[in-house]
Design a protein around this motif. Structure first.
Motif, PDB file in Angstrom:
ATOM      1  N   LEU A  87     -75.868 -80.176  -5.763  1.00 15.94           N
ATOM      2  CA  LEU A  87     -75.829 -79.219  -4.345  1.00 15.94           C
ATOM      3  C   LEU A  87     -74.801 -79.755  -3.524  1.00 15.94           C
ATOM      4  CD1 LEU A  87     -79.670 -78.935  -3.508  1.00 15.94           C
ATOM      5  CD2 LEU A  87     -78.174 -77.344  -4.221  1.00 15.94           C
ATOM      6  N   MET A  92     -73.626 -76.816  -0.866  1.00 15.60           N
ATOM      7  CA  MET A  92     -74.902 -76.220  -0.657  1.00 15.60           C
ATOM      8  C   MET A  92     -75.901 -76.913   0.061  1.00 15.60           C
ATOM      9  SD  MET A  92     -75.581 -73.916  -4.483  1.00 15.60           S
ATOM     10  CE  MET A  92     -75.489 -75.382  -5.457  1.00 15.60           C
ATOM     11  N   THR A  93     -75.705 -77.948   0.384  1.00 18.42           N
ATOM     12  CA  THR A  93     -76.665 -78.605   1.391  1.00 18.42           C
ATOM     13  C   THR A  93     -75.792 -79.760   2.130  1.00 18.42           C
ATOM     14  OG1 THR A  93     -78.207 -80.608   1.347  1.00 18.42           O
ATOM     15  CG2 THR A  93     -77.049 -80.686  -0.669  1.00 18.42           C
ATOM     16  N   PRO A 149     -73.071 -73.925 -10.262  1.00 21.08           N
ATOM     17  CA  PRO A 149     -74.001 -73.680  -9.072  1.00 21.08           C
ATOM     18  C   PRO A 149     -75.228 -73.129  -9.269  1.00 21.08           C
ATOM     19  CG  PRO A 149     -71.784 -73.158  -8.594  1.00 21.08           C
ATOM     20  CD  PRO A 149     -71.849 -73.480  -9.913  1.00 21.08           C
ATOM     21  N   ILE A 153     -79.285 -74.752  -8.815  1.00 16.62           N
ATOM     22  CA  ILE A 153     -80.308 -74.351  -8.239  1.00 16.62           C
ATOM     23  C   ILE A 153     -81.645 -74.164  -9.169  1.00 16.62           C
ATOM     24  CG2 ILE A 153     -81.501 -72.029  -7.338  1.00 16.62           C
ATOM     25  CD1 ILE A 153     -79.343 -73.354  -5.427  1.00 16.62           C
ATOM     26  N   CYS A 163     -84.022 -83.062  -5.325  1.00 13.90           N
ATOM     27  CA  CYS A 163     -82.991 -82.328  -4.411  1.00 13.90           C
ATOM     28  C   CYS A 163     -83.468 -82.416  -3.020  1.00 13.90           C
ATOM     29  CB  CYS A 163     -82.713 -81.114  -4.941  1.00 13.90           C
ATOM     30  SG  CYS A 163     -84.080 -79.739  -4.469  1.00 13.90           S
ATOM     31  N   GLU A 168     -84.390 -77.707   0.620  1.00 10.10           N
ATOM     32  CA  GLU A 168     -82.976 -77.701   0.281  1.00 10.10           C
ATOM     33  C   GLU A 168     -82.464 -76.589  -0.738  1.00 10.10           C
ATOM     34  OE1 GLU A 168     -80.862 -79.592   1.521  1.00 10.10           O
ATOM     35  OE2 GLU A 168     -82.518 -80.628   2.984  1.00 10.10           O
ATOM     36  N   ALA A 172     -79.842 -73.438   0.234  1.00  2.00           N
ATOM     37  CA  ALA A 172     -78.715 -73.246  -0.813  1.00  2.00           C
ATOM     38  C   ALA A 172     -78.885 -71.744  -1.049  1.00  2.00           C
ATOM     39  CB  ALA A 172     -78.733 -74.078  -2.102  1.00  2.00           C
ATOM     40  N   ALA A 176     -75.482 -70.348   0.113  1.00  2.00           N
ATOM     41  CA  ALA A 176     -74.353 -70.304  -1.040  1.00  2.00           C
ATOM     42  C   ALA A 176     -74.036 -68.794  -1.591  1.00  2.00           C
ATOM     43  CB  ALA A 176     -74.689 -71.079  -2.144  1.00  2.00           C
TER      44      ALA A 176
END
Length: 256
Positions: A87, A92-93, A149, A153, A163, A168, A172, A176
């Motif tokens: 991530l 994405m975070t 990616p 997820i 995560c 989170e 994302a 994203a």
């Protein structure tokens, strides 16, 4: 061949290598290899990071610390960087995990937490059926496997505790650029109703439209999964998705 010749040959492997790679590169016996490795260690050209892994420098005493993803790949050869670490890699975070998370389908007696060269590694063993969606990135001279990616997820939906929690995943999904068709395909491939339920609920909350493609039976909806299994089993029930929303109402404020 003298030690400097051996050093030059080893440098072709990059600044970090395993003992097995060194033996394959040099084509010598274990006894010969041990002799040269010990000589280079004494002279400061090598540093033993952990059993069977070395860093190298052409200047004595100047060996560096390998990238944590590279070290993770060497520690878990059949694994891939995943969960919170992936991530963060994909942006994405904004959270920076203190631990490198590695996923592998190979069962081994890994300790709960590995600490090597001052870095923390958490190895998560999954069934071979859940080990897919793997990409490759290059770090220096090394190729490192990492979940793509969409798989990142899905893995985080499967195990939110790796995560930073379901919040989170929500961040994302909101921020994203993802291939929603692939995301849904991966979620279905996990063979987990809980993953599909969490994805459907979060997608509906964000208005992504993925939830419209998820099909659950009446039986699925009557069997309640926790939205975030890393949090206490309490909170209201969502009958549309068969979830127990075990997060406080203000949980979403920083995202929505």
């Amino acid at each position: 061949m003298n030690t400097m010749g051996i050093l030059r040959r080893l440098s072709e492997l990059g600044d970090v290598f395993t003992k097995k790679e060194a033996q394959e590169k040099l084509g010598m016996s274990t006894k010969q290899l041990n002799y040269y490795l010990e000589a280079l260690l004494r002279e400061g050209f090598l540093r033993r990071v952990t059993k069977g892994i070395y860093t190298l420098s052409l200047e004595p005493g100047r060996t560096s610390s390998p990238h944590e993803f590279v070290l993770g790949q060497l520690l878990v050869p059949n694994g891939a960087v995943a969960y919170w670490s992936a991530l963060n890699y994909y942006g994405m975070t904004e959270q920076i995990p203190r631990t490198v998370f590695i996923q592998t389908p190979v069962k081994k007696d890994y300790r709960k937490l590995l600490i090597v060269d001052g870095k923390r590694f958490k190895v998560i063993v999954v069934s071979p059926e859940k080990f897919f969606g793997i990409s490759t990135i290059r770090l220096g001279r090394r190729e490192v496997r990492i979940t793509d990616p969409e798989k990142t997820i899905v893995d985080c939906l499967d195990k939110p505790k790796y995560c930073g929690g379901i919040i989170e995943v929500l961040k994302a999904l909101k921020n994203a650029r993802l291939d929603y068709e692939k995301l849904l395909e991966y979620a279905e491939r996990m063979k987990s109703k809980a993953v599909l339920k969490r994805l459907g609920f979060l997608s509906g909350r964000l208005g992504l439209g993925i939830e419209k493609e998820i099909r659950l039976s009446e039986g699925d909806r009557k069997s309640f999964a926790l939205l975030d299994p890393s949090m206490p089993p309490e909170g209201r029930f969502n009958y549309r998705w068969g979830l127990r929303i075990n997060v406080p109402d203000d949980y979403w404020e920083e995202v929505e």
